[in-house]
Design a protein around this motif. Sequence first.
Motif, PDB file in Angstrom:
ATOM      1  N   ILE A 101      -7.273 -13.539   4.398  1.00 21.16           N
ATOM      2  CA  ILE A 101      -7.262 -14.744   4.296  1.00 21.16           C
ATOM      3  C   ILE A 101      -8.247 -15.665   4.961  1.00 21.16           C
ATOM      4  N   TYR A 102      -9.170 -16.226   4.045  1.00 21.77           N
ATOM      5  CA  TYR A 102     -10.255 -17.014   4.810  1.00 21.77           C
ATOM      6  C   TYR A 102     -11.015 -16.393   5.899  1.00 21.77           C
ATOM      7  N   ARG A 103     -11.152 -15.024   5.971  1.00 18.44           N
ATOM      8  CA  ARG A 103     -11.931 -14.433   6.901  1.00 18.44           C
ATOM      9  C   ARG A 103     -11.295 -14.757   8.180  1.00 18.44           C
ATOM     10  N   THR A 104     -10.080 -15.279   8.301  1.00 19.57           N
ATOM     11  CA  THR A 104      -9.080 -15.662   9.712  1.00 19.57           C
ATOM     12  C   THR A 104      -8.254 -14.657   9.948  1.00 19.57           C
ATOM     13  N   PHE A 105      -7.520 -14.499   8.854  1.00 24.19           N
ATOM     14  CA  PHE A 105      -6.609 -13.124   9.021  1.00 24.19           C
ATOM     15  C   PHE A 105      -6.773 -12.129   8.111  1.00 24.19           C
ATOM     16  N   HIS A 106      -6.712 -11.090   8.617  1.00 20.27           N
ATOM     17  CA  HIS A 106      -6.932  -9.762   7.972  1.00 20.27           C
ATOM     18  C   HIS A 106      -5.965  -8.758   8.324  1.00 20.27           C
ATOM     19  N   VAL A 107      -4.884  -8.295   7.574  1.00 21.49           N
ATOM     20  CA  VAL A 107      -4.013  -7.386   7.611  1.00 21.49           C
ATOM     21  C   VAL A 107      -3.801  -6.325   6.872  1.00 21.49           C
ATOM     22  N   GLY A 108      -3.372  -5.071   7.145  1.00 23.49           N
ATOM     23  CA  GLY A 108      -3.320  -3.897   6.376  1.00 23.49           C
ATOM     24  C   GLY A 108      -2.697  -2.770   7.078  1.00 23.49           C
ATOM     25  N   ILE A 109      -2.619  -1.697   6.250  1.00 21.61           N
ATOM     26  CA  ILE A 109      -1.990  -0.373   6.518  1.00 21.61           C
ATOM     27  C   ILE A 109      -2.698   0.690   6.161  1.00 21.61           C
ATOM     28  N   ASP A 110      -2.644   1.753   6.952  1.00 19.22           N
ATOM     29  CA  ASP A 110      -3.468   2.843   6.691  1.00 19.22           C
ATOM     30  C   ASP A 110      -2.319   4.112   6.865  1.00 19.22           C
ATOM     31  N   VAL A 111      -2.548   5.046   5.985  1.00 15.06           N
ATOM     32  CA  VAL A 111      -1.886   6.302   6.076  1.00 15.06           C
ATOM     33  C   VAL A 111      -3.059   7.475   6.128  1.00 15.06           C
ATOM     34  N   VAL A 112      -3.141   8.265   7.176  1.00 18.36           N
ATOM     35  CA  VAL A 112      -3.867   9.362   7.375  1.00 18.36           C
ATOM     36  C   VAL A 112      -3.138  10.796   7.294  1.00 18.36           C
ATOM     37  N   VAL A 113      -3.814  11.647   6.287  1.00 21.11           N
ATOM     38  CA  VAL A 113      -3.128  12.829   6.199  1.00 21.11           C
ATOM     39  C   VAL A 113      -4.059  13.978   6.545  1.00 21.11           C
ATOM     40  N   PRO A 114      -3.544  14.850   7.492  1.00 20.48           N
ATOM     41  CA  PRO A 114      -4.661  16.163   7.452  1.00 20.48           C
ATOM     42  C   PRO A 114      -4.630  17.007   6.430  1.00 20.48           C
ATOM     43  N   ARG A 115      -5.894  17.351   6.177  1.00 27.23           N
ATOM     44  CA  ARG A 115      -6.127  18.335   5.011  1.00 27.23           C
ATOM     45  C   ARG A 115      -5.946  19.592   5.287  1.00 27.23           C
ATOM     46  N   ASN A 116      -5.931  20.134   6.717  1.00 25.71           N
ATOM     47  CA  ASN A 116      -5.922  21.311   7.294  1.00 25.71           C
ATOM     48  C   ASN A 116      -5.467  21.659   8.720  1.00 25.71           C
ATOM     49  N   ARG A 117      -5.215  22.654   9.191  1.00 25.52           N
ATOM     50  CA  ARG A 117      -4.427  22.610  10.544  1.00 25.52           C
ATOM     51  C   ARG A 117      -5.625  23.441  11.274  1.00 25.52           C
ATOM     52  N   ILE A 118      -6.651  22.565  11.710  1.00 26.19           N
ATOM     53  CA  ILE A 118      -7.819  22.871  12.697  1.00 26.19           C
ATOM     54  C   ILE A 118      -7.705  22.358  13.899  1.00 26.19           C
ATOM     55  N   ALA A 119      -8.644  22.681  14.748  1.00 23.81           N
ATOM     56  CA  ALA A 119      -8.814  22.342  16.143  1.00 23.81           C
ATOM     57  C   ALA A 119      -9.232  20.941  15.811  1.00 23.81           C
ATOM     58  N   GLY A 120      -8.381  19.844  16.606  1.00 25.16           N
ATOM     59  CA  GLY A 120      -9.023  18.602  16.536  1.00 25.16           C
ATOM     60  C   GLY A 120      -8.150  17.620  15.523  1.00 25.16           C
ATOM     61  N   ASN A 121      -7.517  18.418  14.355  1.00 31.11           N
ATOM     62  CA  ASN A 121      -6.926  17.493  13.408  1.00 31.11           C
ATOM     63  C   ASN A 121      -5.544  16.999  13.657  1.00 31.11           C
ATOM     64  N   LEU A 122      -5.054  16.152  12.840  1.00 37.04           N
ATOM     65  CA  LEU A 122      -3.612  15.900  13.117  1.00 37.04           C
ATOM     66  C   LEU A 122      -2.681  16.726  12.851  1.00 37.04           C
ATOM     67  N   GLU A 123      -1.379  16.756  13.433  1.00 39.18           N
ATOM     68  CA  GLU A 123      -0.545  17.549  12.982  1.00 39.18           C
ATOM     69  C   GLU A 123       0.385  17.209  11.931  1.00 39.18           C
ATOM     70  N   LYS A 124       0.531  15.879  11.601  1.00 39.60           N
ATOM     71  CA  LYS A 124       1.379  15.509  10.457  1.00 39.60           C
ATOM     72  C   LYS A 124       0.791  14.107  10.152  1.00 39.60           C
ATOM     73  N   PRO A 125       1.143  13.575   9.002  1.00 39.39           N
ATOM     74  CA  PRO A 125       0.535  12.288   8.531  1.00 39.39           C
ATOM     75  C   PRO A 125       0.950  11.055   9.725  1.00 39.39           C
ATOM     76  N   LEU A 126      -0.071  10.113   9.518  1.00 38.07           N
ATOM     77  CA  LEU A 126       0.082   9.149  10.619  1.00 38.07           C
ATOM     78  C   LEU A 126       0.177   7.687  10.037  1.00 38.07           C
ATOM     79  N   TYR A 127       1.022   7.103  10.325  1.00 35.74           N
ATOM     80  CA  TYR A 127       1.309   5.614   9.860  1.00 35.74           C
ATOM     81  C   TYR A 127       0.693   4.629  10.659  1.00 35.74           C
ATOM     82  N   ALA A 128       0.093   3.626  10.040  1.00 36.44           N
ATOM     83  CA  ALA A 128      -0.347   2.530  10.991  1.00 36.44           C
ATOM     84  C   ALA A 128      -0.369   1.393  10.114  1.00 36.44           C
ATOM     85  N   VAL A 129       0.006   0.351  11.125  1.00 38.13           N
ATOM     86  CA  VAL A 129      -0.253  -1.212  10.337  1.00 38.13           C
ATOM     87  C   VAL A 129      -0.561  -2.168  11.465  1.00 38.13           C
ATOM     88  N   GLY A 130      -1.298  -3.070  10.868  1.00 34.14           N
ATOM     89  CA  GLY A 130      -2.316  -3.767  11.768  1.00 34.14           C
ATOM     90  C   GLY A 130      -3.000  -4.686  11.314  1.00 34.14           C
TER      91      GLY A 130
END
Length: 513
Positions: free
Chosen positions: A412-441
């Motif tokens: 909104i007018y470059r003053t407010f910017h709000v969103g949601i992300d979902v990040v899903v791991p594609r594989n079980r490799i060193a350094g990856n997430l174990e489960k999907p992560l949900y973020a709002v901010g």
Amino acid sequence: MLKQFAILLMLLVSTGKLLAQMESTAFSAPGRGGVATTFTTDYQTIGINPANLGFHKSFRDPKLTIGFLEMNTTFFSEAMSRKELFDAMFKSTDVQFTAEQKQLAANKLANTAISLNADVMLIGIGLQLPNNQGVAFSIRDRIQLYTQINENAAEIAFMGASAGYFPKLLLSDGSVISNPRHPSNEGMTELSQETLDQVVNGLFLSDDNASNYSDILDGSRISSSWFREINLSYGKQLVETYDFSLYAGLGVRYIQGMMLIELAAQNGELVSSNISMSSDFGLSFGDSLEVTNPTFEPSNQVSTFNMLATPNPVGKGYGLDFGITMRIKRNLYVGLAITNLGNIKWDGNVYEVTDGKLVQFAGAGFDNYNLLASSQGAFQFAGDKSPFSWEGSSSITQELPSTIRLGGSYEIYRTFHVGIDVVVPRNRIAGNLEKPLYAVGGDFRVSKIIKVSTGFNFGGNNDSKVNLPAGITYMARKGFYETGIATRDITTFFGDFGGSTVPFAAGFLRFKL
């Protein structure tokens, strides 16, 4: 003493759940809870969504952005209190556990997570080109560690030779006594601290009665990696109408591997058991492919600074990022990205751990939560009855830790910017997430020079805790300079709410021209 095994088990105990991979080194993203798929621009799109390089919102947008020393680090404990975590990091020399406290520490950390993660960008450059397109370049390091260990490993780590796994104890006067902590000696009186101080080895009188390391660690896992990346990304606007715009982007990276450790035991078998580590770290396997007594022998020619800043790589590979972003009705953004597709080949100092029996063990165990600060005598395998043997290998080829990102946001007018992300791991490799992560901010521009951020996230590798982040960014009045700090979880500084986090993200030098 085999100090390298102390480090391996230290990593088993002291590292765990990771979050920062979803945010790369974009220092403002942790302040939004990690929401970044449709937010990032310039070189901060690298590793997140290269399509955003095609954004051109205003004639005031900078043509060139240069950043130095952006970082995103996190230390997290699922079981430790906030005070214990801070004391472990900053006051470890003041804490010396008693035998009772060691047992409590082992019970507390068993099957729980402690983590360390660091993303550090040396330099990043973003260039806005004509016709709504852009390119970005960066050099960054990503160090990620993940573990979760069972009760046996945690007790051995803290109790050392007197752990309940060992039925007999060798004392400094040469006598051998029964260990009251072992199930076969149930009912015996607990040993005094004076006697415990005399314990030299925990042992089995017969090798046949000892357990394999894979059985001792059953259900435990360690994965650790250190990558140095040289990144190049490109994004462009493909479609533009009044109500709809489509952007697409591609990122490529050349990766140098500095360290790989993968150990996992499941159903009584070692299902993963690889190590590859830069020679500059001083881990020596000798000249033979059959190694039974590896040692740490740091070179006098390699300074601590050079060991951390310019270690000789032992792996190399290539990765790809793909992303698209849609802009709808001028203010709504929807983005999708697939990051870090590719492989890395480890071909230096590559060894595989083969299973063996843990027959004897020396050392009193770690005496506080800061395992990195413990003495060398705290943890060692005794004599020639090592639980491990090491078998040389020519190379290991692995997938890179890859994710799928889906995000949406409204501005909104470059003053407010709000969103949601979902990040899903594609594989079980060193350094990856174990489960999907949900973020709002989101971000709120308080004034022309101050922007604040907040949000929350859950899931991923932080099942037990909802993180409440906060961030602040300062922007010079004419926009040529920007700096800021953020924390992934502000609640840590006020109390214990399902775990403790010491997070920090910062961008010290970021210029917009």
